[in-house]
Design a protein around this motif. Structure first.
Motif: not given
Length: 139
Positions: A36-40
């Motif tokens: 969950l650490t990518s913007p998308i």
């Protein structure tokens, strides 16, 4: 003042709070899982009701709104265009930014003179297109 160190050598630059790397850092600092650490992934999770992801996006929008409120107080623009990679998230980000910015600006800049805040039509391609246009104009 005395904020995060910036790549420019300064401290507390808005870039350290309102950029994609800032969003990723914020997600990691808040202990979100690596997936969950990518913007998308963050926006998708928030859209599916993940409270931790939504909280990170709210804080991120709040950080963006600090700079926008400052610019509204200085320039009193009729509109502000938000660009960059995350602007492609549209209302999932813009609604948060609008709400947070509205809460931060002085009352005289709110009703009835709301500043329109929207996404750049070219999104994260604006820099490339501007650079190409600049070259073409010089030829």
């Amino acid at each position: 003042m005395d904020g995060l160190p910036c790549t420019c050598g300064g401290r507390g630059c808005w870039e350290q709070y309102a950029s994609v790397p800032a969003l990723i850092r914020l997600a990691r600092e808040r202990g979100l899982p690596a997936d969950l650490t990518s913007p998308i992934a963050l926006f998708e999770a928030a859209g599916q009701g993940d409270a931790a992801a939504a909280s990170v996006l709210d804080v991120y929008a709040g950080q963006i709104s600090v700079g926008l409120a400052d610019r509204i107080h200085i320039f009193n623009p009729p509109a502000i265009v938000v660009g960059g990679a995350v602007s492609a998230q549209g209302e999932a980000l813009l609604a948060r930014i609008r709400a947070s910015t509205s809460a931060k600006v002085m009352p005289v800049f709110r009703e009835p003179v709301d500043v329109e805040i929207g996404a750049a039509g070219l999104g994260d391609r604006a820099g490339f297109i501007g650079a190409a246009r600049s070259v073409l104009l010089r030829c």
